[in-house]
Design an enzyme around this catalytic site. Sequence first.
Site, short mmCIF file in Angstrom:
data_model
loop_
_atom_site.label_atom_id
_atom_site.label_comp_id
_atom_site.label_asym_id
_atom_site.label_seq_id
_atom_site.Cartn_x
_atom_site.Cartn_y
_atom_site.Cartn_z
N ASP A 132 0.84 -1.19 0.00
CA ASP A 132 0.00 0.00 0.00
C ASP A 132 0.87 1.24 0.00
O ASP A 132 1.89 1.30 0.70
CB ASP A 132 -0.91 0.02 1.23
CG ASP A 132 -2.14 -0.86 1.07
OD1 ASP A 132 -2.41 -1.28 -0.07
OD2 ASP A 132 -2.81 -1.13 2.07
N MET A 133 0.46 2.25 -0.76
CA MET A 133 1.20 3.51 -0.77
C MET A 133 0.66 4.38 0.36
O MET A 133 -0.55 4.48 0.57
CB MET A 133 1.05 4.22 -2.11
CG MET A 133 2.04 5.34 -2.31
SD MET A 133 3.79 4.81 -2.26
CE MET A 133 3.94 3.95 -3.83
N GLN A 161 -1.01 6.46 -6.48
CA GLN A 161 -2.00 7.47 -6.10
C GLN A 161 -2.01 8.55 -7.18
O GLN A 161 -1.06 9.32 -7.32
CB GLN A 161 -1.65 8.07 -4.75
CG GLN A 161 -1.61 7.04 -3.62
CD GLN A 161 -0.94 7.58 -2.37
OE1 GLN A 161 0.09 8.23 -2.46
NE2 GLN A 161 -1.52 7.30 -1.22
N ARG A 180 -2.16 -1.29 -8.29
CA ARG A 180 -3.51 -0.83 -7.95
C ARG A 180 -3.54 0.68 -8.18
O ARG A 180 -2.70 1.41 -7.66
CB ARG A 180 -3.86 -1.15 -6.50
CG ARG A 180 -5.26 -0.65 -6.09
CD ARG A 180 -5.45 -0.68 -4.58
NE ARG A 180 -5.23 -2.01 -4.05
CZ ARG A 180 -4.68 -2.26 -2.87
NH1 ARG A 180 -4.25 -1.28 -2.10
NH2 ARG A 180 -4.53 -3.50 -2.45
N LYS A 183 -7.09 7.10 -6.26
CA LYS A 183 -7.00 8.56 -6.30
C LYS A 183 -6.03 9.06 -5.23
O LYS A 183 -5.21 9.93 -5.49
CB LYS A 183 -8.38 9.19 -6.12
CG LYS A 183 -9.33 8.92 -7.27
CD LYS A 183 -10.67 9.60 -7.04
CE LYS A 183 -11.63 9.30 -8.17
NZ LYS A 183 -12.95 9.94 -7.97
N ALA A 185 -5.73 9.04 -0.51
CA ALA A 185 -6.56 9.31 0.67
C ALA A 185 -5.89 10.17 1.73
O ALA A 185 -6.47 10.42 2.77
CB ALA A 185 -7.00 7.98 1.31
N HIS A 223 -14.88 4.06 -6.40
CA HIS A 223 -16.31 3.85 -6.15
C HIS A 223 -17.15 4.77 -7.04
O HIS A 223 -18.37 4.77 -6.94
CB HIS A 223 -16.66 4.14 -4.69
CG HIS A 223 -15.82 3.38 -3.71
ND1 HIS A 223 -14.77 3.94 -3.04
CD2 HIS A 223 -15.87 2.09 -3.31
CE1 HIS A 223 -14.21 3.04 -2.25
NE2 HIS A 223 -14.85 1.90 -2.41
N ARG A 284 -10.27 8.28 7.59
CA ARG A 284 -9.96 8.61 6.21
C ARG A 284 -11.09 8.23 5.27
O ARG A 284 -11.33 8.90 4.25
CB ARG A 284 -8.65 7.94 5.78
CG ARG A 284 -7.41 8.60 6.37
CD ARG A 284 -6.15 8.20 5.63
NE ARG A 284 -5.85 6.79 5.78
CZ ARG A 284 -5.19 6.26 6.80
NH1 ARG A 284 -4.77 7.03 7.78
NH2 ARG A 284 -4.96 4.97 6.86
N ARG A 285 -11.83 7.19 5.60
CA ARG A 285 -13.00 6.84 4.78
C ARG A 285 -14.09 7.89 4.92
O ARG A 285 -14.78 8.20 3.96
CB ARG A 285 -13.54 5.47 5.19
CG ARG A 285 -12.58 4.31 5.05
CD ARG A 285 -12.13 4.01 3.65
NE ARG A 285 -11.13 4.88 3.06
CZ ARG A 285 -9.84 4.83 3.31
NH1 ARG A 285 -9.36 3.95 4.16
NH2 ARG A 285 -9.01 5.66 2.72
#
Length: 333
Positions: A132-133, A161, A180, A183, A185, A223, A284-285
């Site tokens: 994960d970045m 990202q 992956r 955008k 986060a 999404h 963050r979500r």
Amino acid sequence: MASLAKDFFIGLSNNDFLNKSAKKFGARFGAERFVAGTDFDAVIPVIRELNKKKISCTMDHLGEFVTDREESERAKEKIIHMLHQIHKENLDCHVSIKLTQLGLDIEESFCIQNVEQILKEANDYNIFVNIDMEKYSHYGKTLAILKQLRQSYSNIGTVIQTYLYDVEKDIEELEDVRLRIVKGAYKEESTVAYSSKEEIDKNFLAIAKKRLLGKAYTSIATHDHRIINELKKFIEEHHISKDNFEFQMLYGFRVDMQQQLVKEGYRFCTYIPFGEDWFGYFMRRLAERPQNLNLLVKDVFYTEDNKMKKQPLIIGSAVLALLFFLGKRKKKE
């Protein structure tokens, strides 16, 4: 107003006191909508159910910005346990890891050693590992470590990202690496990242289309139905094989759309977070989709039979603080 809410929740996600305090409560108070649990073995039924629906999964053992060696060692062992269980239970699943959880902020060689142990186990089981970045301050080191590890292991990729200005040249250097596309986060400075939705969406589409025309497998993580629909048209127009990519969304988000994409014959993967360090991820979500605040208020303050809960809780305090902050800001305007 949405921008203020986003800044507020990102600020909360970085609050060390709130993150540590939230561990005491487990993934509750609205977070359980998006965090599958605190223990991998307990999440296995969730994975099985998604696999039955022809949805693969990637598992994220939550935790980042770790500065204690023992904590990083424990995180590594939990990830290795997860790999063993994925193999044992024959799950359609791979893993996502964060380098700061595995010691990047402690010592780079220590981090690489931990990741290599994970990769060795994953390679034995033919399981893919995705890095994960994280924040831009770790961007260069993450790519450098990826390139170093790929000299010995092919079962590893990372995340791009697309709100960052300089990702196009990195995409070219990673043309043979499974990626992956997201955008982004984290809140970054305007010197390194786009800030407007229009610019971010435009760059996301440009990078995604470039990857779709390439040979390496790509996970398109969004999404946004408008972006998905545009990419579907692009895929059809260019006769791109559905075996070369997958759509990807977070656990708990747009479930109906996830299932619809599978029905349309697209490969699909759900990103499933679990673990005790759920607070930063959850905030963050909310920063990405402040409209989820309405659901959060209901989950925090009311029972299923619509009665007010008796005990104030940590997330409830955060919600009240946000409402107070936005209310004061609105009056000033």
